[in-house]
Design an enzyme around this catalytic site. Structure first.
Site, PDB file in Angstrom:
ATOM      1  N   ASP A   1       0.859  -1.178   0.000  1.00 20.14           N
ATOM      2  CA  ASP A   1       0.000   0.000   0.000  1.00 20.14           C
ATOM      3  C   ASP A   1       0.901   1.235   0.000  1.00 20.14           C
ATOM      4  O   ASP A   1       2.097   1.145   0.286  1.00 20.14           O
ATOM      5  CB  ASP A   1      -0.893  -0.037   1.237  1.00 20.14           C
TER       6      ASP A   1
ATOM      7  N   THR B   1      -0.278   4.810   1.256  1.00 19.82           N
ATOM      8  CA  THR B   1      -0.532   5.673   2.400  1.00 19.82           C
ATOM      9  C   THR B   1      -0.356   4.909   3.703  1.00 19.82           C
ATOM     10  O   THR B   1      -1.031   3.908   3.941  1.00 19.82           O
ATOM     11  CB  THR B   1      -1.952   6.254   2.323  1.00 19.82           C
TER      12      THR B   1
ATOM     13  N   THR C   1      -2.650   1.345  -4.659  1.00 24.01           N
ATOM     14  CA  THR C   1      -3.125   2.493  -3.893  1.00 24.01           C
ATOM     15  C   THR C   1      -4.451   2.985  -4.455  1.00 24.01           C
ATOM     16  O   THR C   1      -4.800   2.715  -5.606  1.00 24.01           O
ATOM     17  CB  THR C   1      -2.088   3.631  -3.933  1.00 24.01           C
TER      18      THR C   1
ATOM     19  N   ARG D   1      -6.176   3.946  -7.932  1.00 25.88           N
ATOM     20  CA  ARG D   1      -7.637   3.964  -7.819  1.00 25.88           C
ATOM     21  C   ARG D   1      -8.193   2.553  -7.674  1.00 25.88           C
ATOM     22  O   ARG D   1      -9.221   2.213  -8.271  1.00 25.88           O
ATOM     23  CB  ARG D   1      -8.265   4.633  -9.049  1.00 25.88           C
TER      24      ARG D   1
ATOM     25  N   ASP E   1      -1.235  -1.001   6.102  1.00 28.62           N
ATOM     26  CA  ASP E   1      -1.422  -0.498   7.462  1.00 28.62           C
ATOM     27  C   ASP E   1      -2.872  -0.279   7.849  1.00 28.62           C
ATOM     28  O   ASP E   1      -3.161  -0.005   9.006  1.00 28.62           O
ATOM     29  CB  ASP E   1      -0.679   0.832   7.633  1.00 28.62           C
TER      30      ASP E   1
END
Length: 1254
Positions: free
Chosen positions: A413, A415, A835, A931, A957
């Site tokens: 991921d 972020t 992401t 997206r 996370d």
């Protein structure tokens, strides 16, 4: 208690099962039935609140544990051999002796299981006896009971700082607004407060709730483990239904905070609560090495059966070759010998018993011990400890450590995984005008120092904010600001020492843009007419302050917790840390390594209006509370914001920086203080929460001045732009959305996270709103198809929006991410980023973290139609084929990367295009999927893992990464800013992405090579030893006779040679940590088939055959035609075998320590001590054999030593020759690798493990 027939009991049990399996449950209050027998209770079919996590009971522990252990086929195999040995026709030696190994293994495992189960019992008893308050109809009050006494349908009262005993539907709270704050850290690790609201319209007895007045029926869904979802409603006596969702559910295990007391109705109890349904215990996965091990065990079984078949056939031929029955063949009690065919049939099973150790019984126990030790070393690695969060690595899956050394693909991921997930407000665009916030950018650039990632330049005594902001006051403050040129730095410790998530000064301190601040100040200082109240700039910041779920509390009043008194040791430790920080500060030199260049504003020039910015010396707005305040007033300085996401916190703090301060929030109202000092109280009519389908959230409020229905919306740009209608002033703002879109694209190219802010003034009359509200309540009360109905009501409002502007939020990269990704790629690992951000944002982050490089050929695939996607994939694959077919590119690799969005990814993963997509990504160095939804993330991981047959690792996370983490071979959870959902679902949990480097390159390599070499050595050891018995059968008529005493045979594998391979698997280091970090290419040795290959296994088996031949036939040729007895011949064999096997291991060991020497020499000493003692005291231990004084006599004979030395030299000569050649090759390669250019600009050396021998 009345007697009930068995038929009635069975019927009642079936009814209970049907009631528990129904999709809907109707629950009544238990109060009218209090005191009645269980059969008359309305909720009797549902589980009680008592929990039982133990696996065994005291009475049935032994049979249940044996049943559990016999699920392992190896245990069944050895028990079967023990049973065979009790059959007189096929026994090879005394049955009691055969029981020893399996009994030792089963007993050790049983003791371990008993201890673990006893600890679970203690934990269950403690939880079940915790106190709580249950309402009693007889006593007309809440009485204290134990948790185990709570039942579905009870009314439970919880007070502040108390843990909730069951899943409660909130009916009443002491708060006048019906709000209860809870902390869910025990469930998902999130420390920020969550707000729960009582079911509206149910409690009519305020201020004192009377449970007996509750006459409704609670209808809810069947229990599930979704912590963020609940469907139910309360049906009143008048048949009116009031919907209830997760916002009204208090979950078991949560803690009540900042609320005096609350009363709830128990809907789920015990094992049906959401927390217990999520408590699945340690994860079990089968590693790749374990699957390969099972195949090799199967080969060993085939080899064993082949040897036994040879023995049976040889015995048959030997018996047939005898003209008469020899006198040493003693017939059984019947007086007649068995026929040769029947005797050979029996001999087949006898040989299985004799050669049983070919299947290593202790291998599985040794593997478990090695893995536990490997986990111990990993968790105690100080390099994998994060001081900021005070957390170390967690190993949740105990049996896949070796898979860390075989990873080929990493799916990450963005972020919170690659970035800090600390959102910083950077830019905004309002009504087509862009405000770059240069002053704030300069502040952030100052923070970009490697030695002080979050050491922030702030005043130690910030000035309180004035009631009315003006540039005059700011310019006056500027002089004071410049007077603190040598301001003290203060380290932000993040969530480790703070009660509030997303509250570090990095996130909360925002320096306003000069021009925008002037504009806001002029607007707010004017008369508050109707037109100014609807000004777009005011609406923009009102939307930032209102459109969220932030909980507001007082910063001067600490969160109400149970007090904790520090021990003197903790106090001393804290003082030492503080002293160390001060000393470190005094020695630090000023240093700046700015990543934000001065000409960045010239680089960012989107078409549209961009107002110039001059440096005003604005003082950052501080949230620190005043130091002297006995009774703090509700001001902007003493507020604390508890946000569920860092994005919301960043926007609220940005609005606060411009004077739009969120003062309070209740379910029905929200108060905002304007820059002028006036407070606006908005009536909240409804909140349309964020969901992954709409990609937006909205808040419907009634404006306090205009009394209009106003909808404020924020969300992803593509989700907002398609809903836009007529702007405020069409003649002035023509093309505003186009200009804003350009700003958004520029934000994304700079790696900023973007959000669009919109508004809609509802032209509804009161009657129209009431009709919509009725539809909304019906949708919320629905059980079936609730999600679609709720979304339909939301879409009815979210149309014809007016675009107010957009925001750009920076999410900074974590420390050492580029270096980590570079090392992983050099190790042969391909890194993908999955992401939900825009492609432009993901590409920018890709360049920043080193995933993309300037020389890369980047293919961006965006297709609306299937045929377009097909053509793009075909063209790109053709380009790759042409490049590979070009003779000039024989020794080169095409550095190609792929960027694909979620819509196109759906088409690429369709059955028609799946193979083409996989063929393309096989040639890519890196892939960015933008997206994408959580389901798409997991689908991508599964496709690559299954199609390419590679080992995959997924790191994330947040809750949206759980599916991806569980789909990969290894799931890594990062304990970041968004709770612990990913950590709880993972196999390993780390606190920083950079820890992956050492976890994989060092620990992964060590775990894999250690375990692979130990398993190969175990097979070699057992085959070499059992072949000594097999070769002897050719000289004893294949009678399954052993020339070694049975007790010594058992002890050989159980004691004499058991510890050295375990030590080898725990502590051996083929390459140092420094070398593995400095040369990541060494990691490639574990990828693919790795060290543990098909050929490696059979080479070790052939080596074992060769050594056993030498070990057997050298003594045989020496003692040929002599009159020595059987044990005198077997003792040198046994002794030589011990030395050969241990010296073979000594050649394999790459790094010797004191522990190695102690265990190796101790094994030899143990052999001689036990054998000498056994030979001295055992006269008739194994009749008719007589091992008395055998070894003592042998040790007096020089021939014994000569044979042993000659055997050692002859057996180990090939291995020694290969060892010398390998050592020389490694020495020369190390000399080259130690050249300074190899380690140029690289890698920290790491003597990391806390233990000195690690």
């Amino acid at each position: 208690m009345t007697w009930r027939s068995p038929l009635a009991l069975v019927r009642d049990a079936l009814r209970g099962q049907r009631a528990r399996e129904n999709e809907l449950r109707s629950l009544e209050s238990n109060l009218p039935y209090e005191g009645l027998e269980k059969g008359k209770q309305p909720n009797r079919y549902f589980t009680s609140n008592a929990i039982k996590t133990t696996k065994y009971s005291l009475l049935f522990f032994i049979p249940m544990n044996l049943y559990e252990q016999f699920h392992r086929l190896a245990n069944l195999y050895f028990v079967g051999l023990v049973i065979l040995n009790f059959i007189p026709q096929v026994n090879a030696f005394q049955p009691e002796i055969a029981l020893i190994p399996i009994c030792v293994i089963l007993s050790l495992t049983a003791m371990k299981d008993a201890w673990e189960d006893f600890r679970r019992y203690q934990s269950d008893r403690k939880l079940n006896n915790m106190p709580c308050f249950i309402y009693s109809r007889k006593e007309k009050q809440f009485v204290e009971r134990c948790w185990k006494d709570v039942r579905v349908g009870d009314f439970v009262k919880v007070v502040c700082n108390e843990i909730i005993p069951a899943d409660l539907l909130l009916l009443y709270t002491s708060d006048p607004n019906g709000v209860c704050h809870i902390e869910t850290a025990n469930l998902d690790g999130e420390t920020n407060l969550k707000q729960r609201t009582a079911v509206s319209g149910v409690c009519n007895t305020h201020p004192k709730f009377e449970p007996e007045s509750f006459k409704g029926i609670v209808v809810c869904e069947k229990p599930n483990n979704n912590l963020n979802h609940f469907k139910g409603y309360v049906e009143k006596p008048d048949k009116q239904k009031v919907g209830a969702g997760i916002e009204s559910l208090l979950l078991r295990g949560c803690t009540v905070r900042n609320t005096d007391h609350a009363v709830g109705f128990v809907v789920y109890a015990g094992h049906e609560t959401k927390s217990m349904l999520n408590n699945s215990g340690p994860r079990y996965k089968r590693s790749k090495l374990e699957r390969r091990l099972n195949i090799d065990v199967f080969f060993c079984v085939i080899l064993l059966f082949t040897m036994c078949l040879i023995g049976a056939l040889g015995h048959y031929l030997w018996l047939n070759a005898m003209p008469v029955v020899p006198p040493y063949l003693v017939p059984p009690t019947s007086g007649q010998l068995d026929s040769p065919s029947l005797a050979s049939f029996y001999m087949f099973f006898t040989m299985i018993i004799l050669l049983q150790i070919l299947i290593p019984i202790s291998l599985y126990v040794s593997i478990e011990l090695v893995k536990i030790s490997q986990i111990f070393f990993i968790t105690n690695d100080i390099d994998l400890y994060d001081e900021e969060t005070d957390s170390r690595i967690q190993c949740k899956a105990l049996n896949i450590t070796e898979d860390l050394g075989q990873i080929e693909y990493i799916f990450s991921d963005k972020t919170g995984t690659l970035t800090e997930n600390k959102m910083v407000f950077r830019r905004c665009s309002i009504m087509g005008t862009e405000y770059p916030h240069k002053e704030n950018a300069i502040r952030l650039a100052v923070l970009d120092e490697p030695e002080a990632e979050e050491e922030v330049l702030f005043n130690q005594h910030p000035q309180p904010l004035p009631t009315g902001w003006s540039l005059d006051s700011e310019e006056a403050n500027a002089e004071d600001t410049h007077g603190h040129g040598s301001r003290r730095r203060s380290k932000v410790t993040g969530n480790a020492q703070s009660d509030v998530a997303f509250s570090s000064p990095l996130e909360t301190e925002v320096v306003p843009d000069g021009k925008l601040f002037q504009k806001i100040s002029r607007t707010s200082s004017s008369s508050l007419s109707h037109s100014q109240k609807t000004d777009a700039y005011l609406d923009f910041f009102l939307a930032l302050a209102i459109c969220n779920t932030v909980v507001v509390s007082m910063a001067t009043s600490q969160r109400r917790r149970v007090s904790h008194t520090n021990t003197p040791l903790e106090t001393l430790s804290r003082l030492m840390r503080n002293a160390g920080s001060i000393f470190k500060f005094c020695k630090r030199k000023p240093k700046r390594n700015r990543t934000f260049t001065e000409d960045s504003e010239e680089h960012f020039q989107p078409s549209g209006q961009t107002e110039g910015v001059r440096t005003t010396g604005l003082q950052p707005c501080s949230l620190h509370p005043p130091s002297l305040s006995d009774k703090p007033a509700l001001t902007s300085d003493n507020l604390r914001y508890e946000a569920e996401s860092p994005d919301e916190a960043a926007l609220v703090y940005a609005a606060k920086a411009y004077g739009f301060t969120l003062l309070s929030r209740t379910p029905d109202s929200v108060s905002v203080k304007l820059p002028s000092g006036e407070v606006l109280d908005f009536e909240v009519l409804d909140t349309l929460t964020f969901d992954s389908n709409r990609k937006r959230m909205s808040v419907l409020v009634r404006h306090p001045i205009t009394k209009e229905y106003v909808l404020y919306t924020k969300g992803a740009d593509f989700a907002i732009m398609e809903l836009l209608g007529t702007p405020y002033y069409a003649s002035i703002l023509t093309g505003q959305s186009t200009v804003t879109q350009r700003h958004l694209d520029c934000y994304a190219k700079e790696g900023l996270r973007t959000l669009c802010i919109a508004k809609k003034v509802q032209n509804h009359t009161e009657a129209v709103y009431k009709r919509w509200s009725v539809d909304r309540k019906k949708a919320m009360a629905a059980i079936e198809d609730r999600e679609r109905l709720v979304m339909d009501t939301a879409v009815q409002l979210e149309t014809n929006l007016t675009l107010l502007g957009a925001t750009g939020i920076e999410d900074r990269l974590q420390e050492n991410v580029p270096d980590t990704i570079q090392a992983l790629r050099e190790a042969g690992i391909k890194v993908w980023v999955l992401t939900g951000d825009k492609p432009e944002t993901a590409v920018n982050i890709g360049y920043a973290c080193g995933l993309l490089e300037d020389e890369d050929l980047i293919h961006t695939i965006t297709a609306v139609f299937q045929i377009t996607c097909t053509n793009i994939l075909d063209c790109t694959l053709e380009e790759v084929r042409r490049y590979n077919a070009d003779p000039r590119n024989v020794d080169t690799t095409l550095n190609m990367s792929l960027v694909i969005d979620g819509l196109t990814l759906d088409k690429a993963l369709s059955p028609d295009l799946l193979d083409r997509f996989v063929a393309l990504v096989k040639h890519c160095r890196s892939v960015l999927c933008c997206r994408v939804t959580p389901l798409q993330k997991s689908r991508v991981v599964k496709v690559i893992r299954e199609k390419l047959k590679v080992m995959t690792l997924a790191a994330g996370d947040g809750a949206n990464d759980v599916n991806m983490i569980q789909a990969a071979d290894i799931g890594i959870g990062i304990s970041g800013q968004e709770g612990m959902q990913a950590v709880m679902a993972s196999d390993f949990a780390i606190s920083r992405f950079k820890h992956l480097k050492k976890l994989l390159l060092v620990h992964g390599h060590w775990c894999y090579t250690r375990l692979a070499n130990m398993i190969i050595y175990f097979f070699y050891k057992n085959v070499a030893y059992v072949n000594l018995l097999f070769w002897y059968q050719f000289f004893c008529g294949f009678s399954a006779t052993a020339m070694i005493d049975y007790w010594l045979m058992i002890f050989f594998n159980l004691f004499f040679t058991s510890l050295p391979p375990i030590m080898f698997g725990i502590m051996d280091k083929d390459i140092s940590a420094e070398m593995l970090l400095g040369v990541p290419e060494l990691y490639k040795t574990g990828q693919g088939e790795g060290d543990y290959r098909f050929t490696t296994f059979w080479v070790s088996i052939l080596d074992a055959f060769y050594q056993s031949l030498v070990c057997f036939f050298v003594p045989y040729l020496v003692y040929q035609d002599s009159d020595i007895d059987m044990f005198t011949f077997g003792t040198p064999l046994n002794t030589s075998a011990l030395f050969i096997i241990l010296l073979h291991l000594s050649i394999e060991i790459k790094s010797w320590t004191v522990v190695h020497w102690i265990i190796m020499l101790g094994s030899v000493a143990l052999y001689f001590i036990v054998t000498l003692a056994y030979s001295a005291v055992c006269v008739t231990c194994n009749p008719p054999s007589n091992p008395y004084w055998i070894l003592q006599s042998q040790m007096e004979d020089p021939m014994f030593y000569l044979i042993s030395v000659f055997q050692l030299c002859l057996c180990l000569f090939p291995n020694t020759r290969l060892f010398v050649l390998d050592f020389l090759a490694q020495w020369f390669s190390t000399a080259n690798l130690n050249h300074p250019e190899v380690f140029k600009g690289n890698r920290q050396c790491s003597h990391s493990l806390m233990l000195p021998f690690s």
